[in-house]
Scaffold this motif. Structure first.
Motif, PDB file in Angstrom:
ATOM      1  N   LEU A  19      -0.764  13.081   0.953  1.00  0.00           N
ATOM      2  CA  LEU A  19      -0.271  13.668  -0.186  1.00  0.00           C
ATOM      3  C   LEU A  19       1.073  14.781   0.065  1.00  0.00           C
ATOM      4  O   LEU A  19       1.909  14.662  -0.798  1.00  0.00           O
ATOM      5  N   GLY A  20       0.913  15.393   0.958  1.00  0.00           N
ATOM      6  CA  GLY A  20       2.004  16.146   1.361  1.00  0.00           C
ATOM      7  C   GLY A  20       3.389  15.470   1.660  1.00  0.00           C
ATOM      8  O   GLY A  20       4.446  16.137   1.889  1.00  0.00           O
ATOM      9  N   GLN A  21       3.317  14.054   1.905  1.00  0.00           N
ATOM     10  CA  GLN A  21       4.510  13.116   2.354  1.00  0.00           C
ATOM     11  C   GLN A  21       4.923  12.754   1.399  1.00  0.00           C
ATOM     12  O   GLN A  21       6.086  11.912   1.482  1.00  0.00           O
ATOM     13  N   THR A  65       0.014   5.579   6.621  1.00  0.00           N
ATOM     14  CA  THR A  65      -0.495   6.661   6.518  1.00  0.00           C
ATOM     15  C   THR A  65      -2.036   6.514   6.394  1.00  0.00           C
ATOM     16  O   THR A  65      -2.729   7.272   7.010  1.00  0.00           O
ATOM     17  N   HIS A 110      -4.353   8.255   9.230  1.00  0.00           N
ATOM     18  CA  HIS A 110      -5.235   9.376   9.049  1.00  0.00           C
ATOM     19  C   HIS A 110      -6.849   8.705   8.973  1.00  0.00           C
ATOM     20  O   HIS A 110      -7.710   9.664   9.109  1.00  0.00           O
ATOM     21  N   GLN A 130      -3.664  12.731  -7.708  1.00  0.00           N
ATOM     22  CA  GLN A 130      -2.159  13.159  -8.303  1.00  0.00           C
ATOM     23  C   GLN A 130      -1.321  12.178  -8.700  1.00  0.00           C
ATOM     24  O   GLN A 130      -1.204  11.071  -8.067  1.00  0.00           O
ATOM     25  N   GLY A 136      -6.361  14.107  -4.314  1.00  0.00           N
ATOM     26  CA  GLY A 136      -6.104  15.122  -3.815  1.00  0.00           C
ATOM     27  C   GLY A 136      -6.518  15.419  -2.500  1.00  0.00           C
ATOM     28  O   GLY A 136      -5.964  16.448  -1.711  1.00  0.00           O
ATOM     29  N   SER A 137      -7.420  14.711  -1.911  1.00  0.00           N
ATOM     30  CA  SER A 137      -7.922  14.947  -0.462  1.00  0.00           C
ATOM     31  C   SER A 137      -7.411  14.196   0.584  1.00  0.00           C
ATOM     32  O   SER A 137      -7.713  14.217   1.446  1.00  0.00           O
ATOM     33  N   ASP A 138      -6.429  13.358   0.223  1.00  0.00           N
ATOM     34  CA  ASP A 138      -5.628  12.303   0.997  1.00  0.00           C
ATOM     35  C   ASP A 138      -4.511  13.089   2.094  1.00  0.00           C
ATOM     36  O   ASP A 138      -3.715  13.900   1.169  1.00  0.00           O
ATOM     37  N   PRO A 139      -4.553  13.004   3.198  1.00  0.00           N
ATOM     38  CA  PRO A 139      -3.516  13.849   3.959  1.00  0.00           C
ATOM     39  C   PRO A 139      -2.278  13.367   3.761  1.00  0.00           C
ATOM     40  O   PRO A 139      -1.194  14.041   4.017  1.00  0.00           O
ATOM     41  N   SER A 159       7.182  11.463  -1.735  1.00  0.00           N
ATOM     42  CA  SER A 159       8.467  11.881  -2.406  1.00  0.00           C
ATOM     43  C   SER A 159       9.196  10.612  -2.885  1.00  0.00           C
ATOM     44  O   SER A 159       9.684   9.781  -2.101  1.00  0.00           O
ATOM     45  N   GLN A 167      -5.380   4.907  -2.008  1.00  0.00           N
ATOM     46  CA  GLN A 167      -3.877   4.935  -2.740  1.00  0.00           C
ATOM     47  C   GLN A 167      -3.752   3.884  -3.552  1.00  0.00           C
ATOM     48  O   GLN A 167      -4.104   2.913  -3.631  1.00  0.00           O
TER      49      GLN A 167
END
Length: 265
Positions: free
Chosen positions: A259-261, A62, A66, A241, A254-257, A263, A218
């Motif tokens: 984050l939405g991935q 990732t 990015h 987070q 929180g700014s890392d793209p 799980s 990360q």
């Protein structure tokens, strides 16, 4: 051969899922609940924590996606180099690994495994990671006595884990070792930090605060010997987070793209 010069062999060459590796055949501790240790897993399963390794590899991908080529990852508490080897192989041509290990004899195996697996984009440092640059005394266990050497704590505590042998923390039984901070490394880029240093995790984070603010890497942080509340508070204050990841915490800014991935549990 002079029979009087015979000596037992601790480190052996093992074919593993991560590549051929130098492994201490005494790197295990057996308890009523089962066995553990890096060597134990490699010798009985041919792999070490494959789920954790896979998560790290996906995180590195990732960062490349990015932020582009030139990814830099630090393996703090690299042991004999499972993560280092896997990261290096993945990032051949687009990233590099800095592997740091404090135990001198384990460090030698780490360096050997980096060379053996042609990890030309990885380098090893014999050092401990802390809040500032300097020196620290590191215990010298008997590597011929079955023990979980990766569980060795550099700083003695009231609740220091028994690794399979009693550890002498006196000056005579320890070796002065370089202590480095991540900020002190003055890296031009930083994408991922794995911190598995047996209770010194908050010290490593303290010594990386400026780098965390600048690069927002990360983080994979082992929590079992540290105050989890303190770890969470430290990185949350910096905009991260935090997610549970087995024995670790995964922290993504929180700014890392990416984050939405995320799980994991």
């Amino acid at each position: 051969m002079n029979a009087s010069a015979a000596r037992p062999a601790a480190f052996v060459m093992v074919s593993t899922a991560h590549g051929s590796m130098l492994v201490n055949r005494f790197d295990y501790r057996l308890t009523p609940g089962g066995g553990f240790g890096v060597g134990y897993q490699l010798l009985t399963r041919s792999a070490f924590d494959p789920d954790e390794v896979d998560i790290a590899l996906r995180l590195l991908e990732t960062r490349r996606k990015h932020f582009g080529d030139g990814v830099v990852a630090i393996d703090c508490g690299a042991n004999i180099g499972v993560h280092t080897i896997e990261w290096s192989a993945l990032m051949q041509g687009w990233g590099e690994v800095i592997a740091i290990e404090a135990q001198e004899r384990v460090f030698y195996a780490l360096a050997g495994n980096i060379t053996l697996n042609n990890c030309l984009n990885a380098r090893a440092l014999w050092a401990a990671v802390g809040a500032q640059d300097g020196h620290i005394r590191v215990p010298k266990p008997n590597y011929l006595v079955p023990s979980s050497f990766g569980s060795l704590e550099i700083r003695q505590r009231d609740s220091t884990e028994y690794i399979g042998q009693e550890i002498d923390y006196s000056d005579a039984a320890t070796i002065e070792t370089k202590l480095v901070s991540i900020d002190g490394m003055a890296l031009p880029r930083l994408d991922l930090i794995k911190i598995d240093i047996e209770g010194m995790e908050i010290e490593a984070l303290t010594g990386a605060a400026a780098s965390l603010r600048q690069f927002r890497p990360q983080l994979m942080i082992e929590k079992i010997k540290s105050n989890e509340t303190e770890l969470r508070a430290f990185v949350t204050e910096l905009g991260y987070q935090v997610f549970p990841m087995g024995l670790n915490l995964l922290a993504i800014h929180g700014s890392d793209p990416a984050l939405g991935q995320i799980s994991c549990g």
